[in-house]
Design a protein around this motif. Structure first.
Motif, PDB file in Angstrom:
ATOM      1  N   ARG A 205       0.598  -1.285   0.136  1.00 23.13           N
ATOM      2  CA  ARG A 205      -0.130  -0.118  -0.109  1.00 23.13           C
ATOM      3  C   ARG A 205       0.676   1.078  -0.061  1.00 23.13           C
ATOM      4  NH1 ARG A 205      -2.296  -4.139  -1.370  1.00 23.13           N
ATOM      5  NH2 ARG A 205      -4.821  -4.373  -0.242  1.00 23.13           N
ATOM      6  N   THR A 206       0.416   2.464  -0.588  1.00 21.83           N
ATOM      7  CA  THR A 206       1.264   3.616  -0.278  1.00 21.83           C
ATOM      8  C   THR A 206       0.573   4.475   0.274  1.00 21.83           C
ATOM      9  OG1 THR A 206       1.410   2.805  -3.281  1.00 21.83           O
ATOM     10  CG2 THR A 206       2.514   5.045  -1.964  1.00 21.83           C
ATOM     11  N   ALA A 207       0.879   5.318   0.954  1.00 22.51           N
ATOM     12  CA  ALA A 207       0.505   6.309   1.591  1.00 22.51           C
ATOM     13  C   ALA A 207       1.553   8.092   1.349  1.00 22.51           C
ATOM     14  CB  ALA A 207       0.609   6.121   3.272  1.00 22.51           C
ATOM     15  N   PHE A 208       0.899   8.886   0.728  1.00 22.03           N
ATOM     16  CA  PHE A 208       1.104  10.192   0.579  1.00 22.03           C
ATOM     17  C   PHE A 208       0.987  10.851   1.517  1.00 22.03           C
ATOM     18  CE2 PHE A 208       1.059   8.174  -3.503  1.00 22.03           C
ATOM     19  CZ  PHE A 208       2.543   8.331  -4.570  1.00 22.03           C
ATOM     20  N   PHE A 209       2.578  11.926   1.904  1.00 18.56           N
ATOM     21  CA  PHE A 209       2.348  12.502   3.281  1.00 18.56           C
ATOM     22  C   PHE A 209       2.914  14.216   2.914  1.00 18.56           C
ATOM     23  CE2 PHE A 209      -0.530  10.961   7.033  1.00 18.56           C
ATOM     24  CZ  PHE A 209      -0.114   9.863   6.442  1.00 18.56           C
ATOM     25  N   SER A 210       2.019  15.198   2.759  1.00 22.38           N
ATOM     26  CA  SER A 210       2.493  16.281   2.912  1.00 22.38           C
ATOM     27  C   SER A 210       1.819  17.725   2.951  1.00 22.38           C
ATOM     28  CB  SER A 210       2.844  17.106   1.334  1.00 22.38           C
ATOM     29  OG  SER A 210       1.252  16.609   1.135  1.00 22.38           O
ATOM     30  N   ALA A 211       2.846  19.062   3.563  1.00 20.67           N
ATOM     31  CA  ALA A 211       2.059  20.290   4.195  1.00 20.67           C
ATOM     32  C   ALA A 211       1.131  20.986   3.660  1.00 20.67           C
ATOM     33  CB  ALA A 211       3.105  20.956   4.679  1.00 20.67           C
ATOM     34  N   THR A 212       1.630  20.721   1.937  1.00 20.54           N
ATOM     35  CA  THR A 212       0.720  21.770   1.510  1.00 20.54           C
ATOM     36  C   THR A 212      -0.048  20.412   0.768  1.00 20.54           C
ATOM     37  OG1 THR A 212       2.147  21.339  -0.236  1.00 20.54           O
ATOM     38  CG2 THR A 212       2.258  23.015   0.868  1.00 20.54           C
ATOM     39  N   PHE A 213      -1.184  20.530  -0.144  1.00 23.28           N
ATOM     40  CA  PHE A 213      -2.289  19.608  -0.782  1.00 23.28           C
ATOM     41  C   PHE A 213      -1.923  20.244  -2.277  1.00 23.28           C
ATOM     42  CE2 PHE A 213      -5.787  18.613  -2.895  1.00 23.28           C
ATOM     43  CZ  PHE A 213      -6.316  17.652  -1.845  1.00 23.28           C
ATOM     44  N   SER A 214      -1.540  19.617  -2.969  1.00 21.75           N
ATOM     45  CA  SER A 214      -1.261  20.105  -4.511  1.00 21.75           C
ATOM     46  C   SER A 214      -2.024  18.809  -5.000  1.00 21.75           C
ATOM     47  CB  SER A 214       0.123  19.517  -4.918  1.00 21.75           C
ATOM     48  OG  SER A 214       0.060  19.117  -6.154  1.00 21.75           O
ATOM     49  N   GLN A 215      -2.811  19.991  -6.402  1.00 20.19           N
ATOM     50  CA  GLN A 215      -3.940  19.574  -7.530  1.00 20.19           C
ATOM     51  C   GLN A 215      -3.239  18.296  -8.234  1.00 20.19           C
ATOM     52  OE1 GLN A 215      -5.866  22.694  -8.697  1.00 20.19           O
ATOM     53  NE2 GLN A 215      -6.975  22.228  -7.070  1.00 20.19           N
ATOM     54  N   GLU A 216      -1.723  18.847  -8.217  1.00 20.64           N
ATOM     55  CA  GLU A 216      -1.033  17.680  -9.126  1.00 20.64           C
ATOM     56  C   GLU A 216      -0.711  16.078  -9.097  1.00 20.64           C
ATOM     57  OE1 GLU A 216       2.728  18.739 -10.033  1.00 20.64           O
ATOM     58  OE2 GLU A 216       2.944  17.652 -12.160  1.00 20.64           O
ATOM     59  N   VAL A 217      -0.226  16.317  -7.620  1.00 21.35           N
ATOM     60  CA  VAL A 217      -0.131  15.173  -6.416  1.00 21.35           C
ATOM     61  C   VAL A 217      -2.023  14.358  -6.767  1.00 21.35           C
ATOM     62  CG1 VAL A 217       0.564  13.724  -4.870  1.00 21.35           C
ATOM     63  CG2 VAL A 217       1.783  16.029  -5.039  1.00 21.35           C
ATOM     64  N   GLU A 218      -2.781  15.114  -6.475  1.00 22.42           N
ATOM     65  CA  GLU A 218      -3.735  14.360  -6.002  1.00 22.42           C
ATOM     66  C   GLU A 218      -4.412  13.358  -7.226  1.00 22.42           C
ATOM     67  OE1 GLU A 218      -7.404  17.365  -5.746  1.00 22.42           O
ATOM     68  OE2 GLU A 218      -8.431  15.638  -5.096  1.00 22.42           O
ATOM     69  N   LYS A 219      -3.957  14.649  -8.534  1.00 22.31           N
ATOM     70  CA  LYS A 219      -4.564  13.786 -10.030  1.00 22.31           C
ATOM     71  C   LYS A 219      -4.257  12.912 -10.651  1.00 22.31           C
ATOM     72  CE  LYS A 219      -4.508  15.535 -14.555  1.00 22.31           C
ATOM     73  NZ  LYS A 219      -3.636  15.280 -15.506  1.00 22.31           N
ATOM     74  N   TRP A 220      -3.006  12.564 -10.374  1.00 24.33           N
ATOM     75  CA  TRP A 220      -1.561  11.845 -10.215  1.00 24.33           C
ATOM     76  C   TRP A 220      -2.282  10.004  -9.291  1.00 24.33           C
ATOM     77  CZ3 TRP A 220       1.212   8.191  -7.929  1.00 24.33           C
ATOM     78  CH2 TRP A 220       2.561   6.915  -8.381  1.00 24.33           C
ATOM     79  N   CYS A 221      -2.388  10.700  -8.217  1.00 27.04           N
ATOM     80  CA  CYS A 221      -2.549   9.484  -7.862  1.00 27.04           C
ATOM     81  C   CYS A 221      -4.145   8.595  -7.428  1.00 27.04           C
ATOM     82  CB  CYS A 221      -2.978   9.717  -5.684  1.00 27.04           C
ATOM     83  SG  CYS A 221      -2.126  10.338  -5.157  1.00 27.04           S
ATOM     84  N   LYS A 222      -5.037   9.986  -7.709  1.00 31.31           N
ATOM     85  CA  LYS A 222      -6.737   9.030  -8.435  1.00 31.31           C
ATOM     86  C   LYS A 222      -6.199   8.597  -9.722  1.00 31.31           C
ATOM     87  CE  LYS A 222     -10.055  12.874  -6.624  1.00 31.31           C
ATOM     88  NZ  LYS A 222     -10.597  14.356  -7.119  1.00 31.31           N
ATOM     89  N   GLU A 223      -5.817   8.810 -10.537  1.00 29.91           N
ATOM     90  CA  GLU A 223      -5.180   8.357 -11.867  1.00 29.91           C
ATOM     91  C   GLU A 223      -4.227   7.093 -11.631  1.00 29.91           C
ATOM     92  OE1 GLU A 223      -3.409  11.097 -14.436  1.00 29.91           O
ATOM     93  OE2 GLU A 223      -4.874  12.019 -14.759  1.00 29.91           O
ATOM     94  N   ASN A 224      -3.686   6.822 -10.791  1.00 30.13           N
ATOM     95  CA  ASN A 224      -2.667   5.837 -10.517  1.00 30.13           C
ATOM     96  C   ASN A 224      -2.819   4.757  -9.513  1.00 30.13           C
ATOM     97  OD1 ASN A 224      -0.181   5.792 -12.821  1.00 30.13           O
ATOM     98  ND2 ASN A 224      -0.841   8.444 -11.704  1.00 30.13           N
ATOM     99  N   ILE A 225      -3.685   5.387  -8.503  1.00 32.94           N
ATOM    100  CA  ILE A 225      -3.516   4.862  -7.700  1.00 32.94           C
ATOM    101  C   ILE A 225      -5.364   4.010  -6.959  1.00 32.94           C
ATOM    102  CG2 ILE A 225      -3.228   4.594  -4.971  1.00 32.94           C
ATOM    103  CD1 ILE A 225      -1.293   6.187  -5.400  1.00 32.94           C
TER     104      ILE A 225
END
Ligand code: ADP
Ligand code: MG
Length: 238
Positions: A205-225
């Protein structure tokens, strides 16, 4: 039920995704924590979960892929360290064969952060899990059950690592690790892609943590995970 929803709102915990579990309000046996973790938290005077911990921990305990963001200083390290350690303690109690298998990788953008995260893992593992600070002095990684590292060291040794038992790939400060550096083949983004691709075991399983909410990361996660649970504490700043 209604009360938990109100507490979620009061703490400005926003979620996306299907079947998001209830938040937790305590670090207790009822919430599923191992005794040794409960004791270590008491010793550290950590009494109750911070908002990001309230929601991320139950998601990870349910073995969901997660994308979590919360401001700096809000307790993200324990938000991923506790569920990872708890799961590995349980796994090792259940089966002798989990011993000295690589069960979790924690990626940090700098050696400094890797050192800090390593000491938290050491502390809450209570001497029962082999933790290795891969980007530090630790040369011996063959027996490691949890590797904490910057991406470059992992990429360099990728062929030597047995990822077939890996339960968790945690990407801390994921917005920084997603950065693209033009003309730099070795940028974090490419290193992360190589590691992610190698972690193809069904149990990972993968867990991403960050201080800022990035739409780019969100998009990548929705498409790939698949089956991802997303948590954001505070303002969605994009
Ligand atoms: P972040 O990664 O979100 O920037 P850290 O995980 O480094 O934040 O945590 C910041 C500080 O808060 C640390 O000193 C940590 O020990 C402390 N901390 C973490 N969780 C709690 C909690 N539930 N209650 C009190 N203090 C906490
Ligand atoms: Mg942090």
């Amino acid at each position: 039920e209604k009360l938990l929803g109100e507490i979620r709102r009061a703490n400005r915990i926003f979620t996306w995704g299907e079947n998001i579990p209830d938040i937790i309000l305590r670090f207790g046996a009822e919430e599923g924590f191992e005794k040794s973790i409960i004791e270590k938290l008491k010793e550290a005077n950590i009494e109750k979960p911070s908002p990001i911990q309230m929601q991320s921990i139950p998601l990870m305990m349910k073995r969901r892929n997660v994308l979590s963001s919360a401001p700096t200083g809000s307790g993200k390290t324990l938000a991923f360290a506790l569920p990872v350690i708890d799961e590995i303690l349980k796994l090792k109690n259940r089966s002798e064969s989990a011993k000295n298998k690589l069960l979790a990788i924690i990626l940090e953008p700098t050696r400094e952060l890797a050192n800090q995260t390593f000491s938290e893992f050491q502390k809450y593992s209570n001497g029962e899990i082999e933790c290795c600070n891969f980007s530090g002095e630790d040369e011996e990684f063959e027996k490691a059950e949890i590797l904490i590292s910057t991406p470059n060291r992992i990429v360099f040794h990728l062929e030597k690592l047995d990822l077939s038992h890996l339960r968790w790939l945690v990407v801390d400060e994921s917005d920084r690790l997603f950065e693209v550096v033009e003309g730099n083949e070795k940028c974090f983004r490419n290193q992360l892609a190589a590691i992610y691709k190698a972690c193809e075991a069904k149990c990972t399983r993968t867990a991403f943590f960050s201080a800022t909410f990035s739409q780019e990361v969100e998009k990548w996660c929705k498409e790939n995970i698949d089956n991802i649970g997303m948590v954001c504490v505070g303002e969605r700043n994009s």
